[in-house]
Enzyme design. Structure first.
Site, PDB file in Angstrom:
ATOM      1  N   HIS A 107       0.814  -1.223   0.000  1.00 24.49           N
ATOM      2  CA  HIS A 107       0.000   0.000   0.000  1.00 24.49           C
ATOM      3  C   HIS A 107       0.845   1.270   0.000  1.00 24.49           C
ATOM      4  O   HIS A 107       0.355   2.343  -0.341  1.00 24.49           O
ATOM      5  CB  HIS A 107      -0.983   0.002   1.182  1.00 24.49           C
ATOM      6  N   ASP A 137       0.182  -7.781   1.305  1.00 25.92           N
ATOM      7  CA  ASP A 137       0.529  -6.369   1.469  1.00 25.92           C
ATOM      8  C   ASP A 137       2.047  -6.172   1.544  1.00 25.92           C
ATOM      9  O   ASP A 137       2.564  -5.444   2.388  1.00 25.92           O
ATOM     10  CB  ASP A 137      -0.150  -5.772   2.709  1.00 25.92           C
ATOM     11  N   SER A 219       4.822   2.591   7.908  1.00 22.39           N
ATOM     12  CA  SER A 219       4.489   1.420   7.092  1.00 22.39           C
ATOM     13  C   SER A 219       5.679   0.977   6.243  1.00 22.39           C
ATOM     14  O   SER A 219       6.299   1.786   5.571  1.00 22.39           O
ATOM     15  CB  SER A 219       3.319   1.742   6.164  1.00 22.39           C
TER      16      SER A 219
END
Length: 365
Positions: A107, A137, A219
């Site tokens: 993402h 992911d 992230s």
């Protein structure tokens, strides 16, 4: 004569009492010093562990940035032509696993634009290729450089609740190389999570829960154990909560890297449906079978060629019942291989039908 003897005894008792109290106080002070020394050693030891982790891992942690074309226009002047500008922004983190290869979250690198990698020493490199694994992911970012220091990857199957962990990354897309400390709060979690400004929300299973502060921009950065080994990829926080962050176990990343090294990409079986799971509770309330409710069928996919339609409920996949408790449709598909022919039972208009599909390779999204 008797009075003098009595006085001598009293003086002797007082002397002995004073001596005893002096010895007792000395012992108490000694024990207090030992306790303080022990606490001091413990604090210094924990600080040293964290400092050692940071010194070993930080050179392998990178920031992921993006250059996007932004169209600016004045809503109060409809006759003015829109102006296009290039804008650079740090949007996430990553870590080096080998020369030229960096692991981050899918993402983080989903939006269209020109991506850059900024290393620990501030050098910038253009991203040449991006390989995405939407099932986990995970993404592998490729840059043209040699001599970068890779991380040491640990074994996430050996994680214990309560163990020390450190998160490294670029929180809020501003503070490069930031470090936070915490513990493993839980393992084997299943979540639907996302970061608002990173624009994603998806189902992640078997993730690590930690109270180490993880923020948007973290992230893709590493979650590290006390041996300076990466045990997870920081990926999400629970919205509306504090000190609840999640990381993808590093063993998932190692499997994905093995797949990548063998095939040059992420080769995973693909059916081609978007779906929503019907739980046991929903099935009872709506008088429907448990399974995967098909919301969309991808054109020319294995599902489309097999005759699966929007509105179908997939209730069995090659003999395995599709239930939320069993991990849903994605779990059973992941156990198959590209090229496998599978029998799928679907519920349509009150009837159960069987179709056959041949799984293909998932597109590089």
């Amino acid at each position: 004569m008797g009075f003098r003897r009595l006085m001598r005894k009293l003086i002797l008792i007082v002397v002995l009492l004073v001596a005893f109290l002096g010895i007792w106080n000395a012992l108490l002070l000694q024990n207090k010093e030992i306790k303080l020394t022990t606490e001091k050693v413990k604090i210094v030891s924990e600080e040293s562990v964290v400092i050692d982790i940071v010194e070993k891992v930080s050179p392998s942690v990178v920031t992921v940035g993006i250059k996007q074309r932004i169209i600016n226009f004045d809503p109060f002047n409809i006759f003015q032509r829109p102006q296009a500008t290039q804008q650079e922004q740090d949007i996430g983190s990553g870590f080096i696993v080998k020369d030229g290869l960096i692991v981050t979250n899918k993402h983080v690198v989903d939006a269209p634009g020109e991506y850059k990698v900024i290393t620990h020493d501030g050098r910038k490199y253009d991203v040449e290729s991006i390989y995405r694994d939407p099932a986990n992911d995970i993404a592998i970012v490729q840059i043209n450089v040699r001599g970068l220091k890779p991380v040491e990857m640990g074994d996430s199957s050996k994680i214990k609740v309560g163990q020390l962990v450190v998160a490294v990354g670029t929180p809020l897309g501003e503070f490069r190389g930031s470090v936070t400390k915490g513990i493993v709060s839980g393992i084997g979690r299943g979540i639907t999570a996302g970061f608002p400004f990173e624009g994603f929300a998806e189902r992640l299973d078997n993730v690590i829960q930690t109270d180490a502060a993880i923020n948007p921009g973290n992230s893709g950065g590493p979650l590290v154990n006390s041996s300076a080994q990466v045990i997870g990829v920081n990926t999400a926080i629970a919205s509306g909560a504090e000190n609840i962050g999640f990381a993808i176990p590093i063993n998932v990343v190692k499997d994905a890297l093995d797949n990548f090294n063998k095939t040059g990409g992420f080769v995973r079986p693909y059916l081609g449906v978007a779906y929503r799971m019907i739980s046991r509770e929903l099935s009872i309330l709506n008088d429907l079978p448990e399974g995967a409710y098909v919301q969309q069928v991808v054109e020319d996919s294995a599902a489309a060629k097999a005759g699966i339609e929007e509105g179908d409920i997939i209730i069995q996949f090659d003999g395995s019942k599709i239930t939320q408790a069993n991990g849903g449709l994605a779990e059973v598909i992941a156990k198959k291989k590209v090229g496998d022919s599978v029998t799928i039972s679907v519920w349509r208009d009150g009837k159960t039908l069987e179709v056959t599909a041949t799984l293909v390779s998932a597109p590089n999204q």
